[in-house]
Scaffold this motif. Sequence first.
Motif, mmCIF file in Angstrom:
data_model
loop_
_atom_site.group_PDB
_atom_site.id
_atom_site.type_symbol
_atom_site.label_atom_id
_atom_site.label_comp_id
_atom_site.label_asym_id
_atom_site.label_seq_id
_atom_site.Cartn_x
_atom_site.Cartn_y
_atom_site.Cartn_z
ATOM 1 N N ALA A 140 0.799 -1.110 -0.006
ATOM 2 C CA ALA A 140 0.025 -0.165 -0.009
ATOM 3 C C ALA A 140 0.818 1.064 0.220
ATOM 4 O O ALA A 140 1.921 1.183 0.655
ATOM 5 N N SER A 141 0.340 2.288 -0.619
ATOM 6 C CA SER A 141 1.022 3.574 -0.510
ATOM 7 C C SER A 141 -0.230 4.441 0.048
ATOM 8 O O SER A 141 -1.512 4.700 -0.287
ATOM 9 N N ALA A 142 0.340 5.264 0.958
ATOM 10 C CA ALA A 142 -0.730 6.296 1.520
ATOM 11 C C ALA A 142 -1.221 7.151 0.424
ATOM 12 O O ALA A 142 -0.418 7.450 -0.528
ATOM 13 N N PRO A 143 -2.517 7.755 0.497
ATOM 14 C CA PRO A 143 -2.987 8.469 -0.546
ATOM 15 C C PRO A 143 -2.054 9.653 -1.089
ATOM 16 O O PRO A 143 -2.175 9.931 -2.380
ATOM 17 N N ASP A 144 -1.666 10.435 -0.179
ATOM 18 C CA ASP A 144 -0.782 11.473 -0.425
ATOM 19 C C ASP A 144 0.489 11.004 -1.087
ATOM 20 O O ASP A 144 1.010 11.957 -1.791
ATOM 21 N N TYR A 145 0.966 9.923 -1.336
ATOM 22 C CA TYR A 145 2.147 9.582 -1.967
ATOM 23 C C TYR A 145 2.033 8.550 -3.245
ATOM 24 O O TYR A 145 2.748 8.195 -3.876
ATOM 25 N N GLN A 146 0.528 8.274 -3.449
ATOM 26 C CA GLN A 146 0.274 7.760 -4.803
ATOM 27 C C GLN A 146 0.637 8.221 -6.104
ATOM 28 O O GLN A 146 0.580 9.502 -5.982
ATOM 29 N N GLY A 147 1.206 7.588 -6.984
ATOM 30 C CA GLY A 147 1.848 8.130 -8.279
ATOM 31 C C GLY A 147 3.009 8.612 -8.149
ATOM 32 O O GLY A 147 3.535 9.490 -8.999
ATOM 33 N N GLN A 148 3.612 8.409 -7.102
ATOM 34 C CA GLN A 148 5.191 8.972 -6.799
ATOM 35 C C GLN A 148 6.313 7.904 -6.878
ATOM 36 O O GLN A 148 7.662 8.173 -6.529
ATOM 37 N N GLY A 149 5.802 6.739 -7.351
ATOM 38 C CA GLY A 149 6.922 5.626 -7.320
ATOM 39 C C GLY A 149 7.355 4.883 -6.207
ATOM 40 O O GLY A 149 7.981 3.975 -5.823
ATOM 41 N N VAL A 150 6.489 5.286 -5.179
ATOM 42 C CA VAL A 150 6.812 4.529 -3.721
ATOM 43 C C VAL A 150 6.544 3.037 -3.782
ATOM 44 O O VAL A 150 7.139 2.286 -3.216
ATOM 45 N N ALA A 151 5.071 2.892 -4.442
ATOM 46 C CA ALA A 151 5.039 1.347 -4.456
ATOM 47 C C ALA A 151 6.036 0.443 -5.286
ATOM 48 O O ALA A 151 6.298 -0.447 -4.943
ATOM 49 N N SER A 152 6.283 1.075 -6.421
ATOM 50 C CA SER A 152 7.510 0.621 -7.221
ATOM 51 C C SER A 152 8.763 0.311 -6.506
ATOM 52 O O SER A 152 9.327 -0.798 -6.544
ATOM 53 N N ARG A 153 9.032 1.273 -5.673
ATOM 54 C CA ARG A 153 10.396 0.792 -4.786
ATOM 55 C C ARG A 153 10.212 -0.264 -3.715
ATOM 56 O O ARG A 153 11.048 -1.070 -3.677
ATOM 57 N N LEU A 154 8.988 -0.255 -3.169
ATOM 58 C CA LEU A 154 8.549 -1.357 -2.176
ATOM 59 C C LEU A 154 8.820 -2.582 -3.110
ATOM 60 O O LEU A 154 9.083 -3.592 -2.512
ATOM 61 N N VAL A 155 8.087 -2.670 -4.217
ATOM 62 C CA VAL A 155 7.981 -4.061 -4.913
ATOM 63 C C VAL A 155 9.205 -4.461 -4.936
ATOM 64 O O VAL A 155 9.696 -5.799 -4.914
ATOM 65 N N GLU A 156 10.249 -3.521 -5.621
ATOM 66 C CA GLU A 156 11.497 -4.066 -5.740
ATOM 67 C C GLU A 156 12.188 -4.211 -4.652
ATOM 68 O O GLU A 156 13.045 -5.273 -4.612
ATOM 69 N N ALA A 157 12.174 -3.743 -3.411
ATOM 70 C CA ALA A 157 12.876 -4.182 -2.291
ATOM 71 C C ALA A 157 12.451 -5.377 -1.742
ATOM 72 O O ALA A 157 13.126 -6.058 -1.551
ATOM 73 N N CYS A 158 11.013 -5.674 -1.806
ATOM 74 C CA CYS A 158 10.505 -6.958 -1.484
ATOM 75 C C CYS A 158 10.962 -8.105 -2.321
ATOM 76 O O CYS A 158 11.363 -9.399 -1.756
ATOM 77 N N CYS A 159 10.922 -7.907 -3.349
ATOM 78 C CA CYS A 159 11.437 -8.978 -4.544
ATOM 79 C C CYS A 159 12.846 -9.323 -4.413
ATOM 80 O O CYS A 159 13.334 -10.681 -4.500
ATOM 81 N N ALA A 160 13.694 -8.211 -4.102
ATOM 82 C CA ALA A 160 15.212 -8.446 -4.075
ATOM 83 C C ALA A 160 15.371 -9.241 -2.643
ATOM 84 O O ALA A 160 16.247 -10.043 -2.683
ATOM 85 N N THR A 161 14.569 -8.888 -1.414
ATOM 86 C CA THR A 161 14.852 -9.684 -0.383
ATOM 87 C C THR A 161 14.402 -10.932 -0.544
ATOM 88 O O THR A 161 15.144 -11.904 0.153
ATOM 89 N N LEU A 162 13.350 -11.274 -1.236
ATOM 90 C CA LEU A 162 13.023 -12.894 -1.564
ATOM 91 C C LEU A 162 13.927 -13.372 -2.447
ATOM 92 O O LEU A 162 14.037 -14.694 -2.191
ATOM 93 N N ALA A 163 14.276 -12.952 -3.346
ATOM 94 C CA ALA A 163 15.290 -13.517 -4.230
ATOM 95 C C ALA A 163 16.505 -13.975 -3.556
ATOM 96 O O ALA A 163 17.073 -15.016 -3.662
ATOM 97 N N GLU A 164 17.136 -12.902 -2.391
ATOM 98 C CA GLU A 164 18.312 -13.345 -1.488
ATOM 99 C C GLU A 164 17.961 -14.555 -0.753
ATOM 100 O O GLU A 164 18.711 -15.160 -0.252
#
Length: 156
Positions: A91-115
Motif C-alpha cells: 500500500a501507498s498512503a493516498p498522499d504518496y500515490q503516483g510518486q513511485g513509492v509502491a514500485s520501490r517497495l515492490v523492488e525491495a521486497c522482490c530483492a529480499t525474497l530473491a536473496e
Amino acid sequence: MPTPAAPERRAIGLTPMAATHVADVLALGHQVYDTSAKPYTPWSLSAIARHLDSEASACWVALDGERLAGFVLGSMGFDQRADWGNMEWIASAPDYQGQGVASRLVEACCATLAEAGASAVVAEVESRNTASAALMRSNGFGAGVVVTFFVRETPR
C-alpha cells in the motif's frame, strides 16, 4: 514579484519494517484496503505479524521522515511452493500515490525474497483492482494461472 518556491519534499527512504511500524501499517491498511471482495483474507494485526515474524521476512516501509508513506509485506512460501516468495500486501498512503513509492517497495521486497532463495514471487491482485494490476505489470510481473472463484451464497 518572484513566485515563492514550493516546499521541498524530503526524500522518501525505505527501511526494513520493525515492530515500531506495526501500528501505522495497520492503520494505513484499514484506510486503503477493501477486503469485501472474497476470498481475500481480512486485513488484521495477525496478517502483519505472520509476515514480520516469518523466517524470511520481506517486509519494508517507506518513510517520509517519521511519516509512513507505504509498506509491503512479503515472505517465503506460497501454497505448496516453498521456493516461491509471496508478496501479499502492499500500500501507498493516498498522499504518496503516483510518486513511485509502491514500485520501490515492490523492488525491495522482490530483492529480499530473491536473496532468500525465491525462484519466483507471487502477488495476487483482485480483478477489479486495476491500479495494482498495472503496478505489478510495470514491475515485471506477468499474469500466471488465472483462477475464477465460483461462490454460492447460502440462505440464512
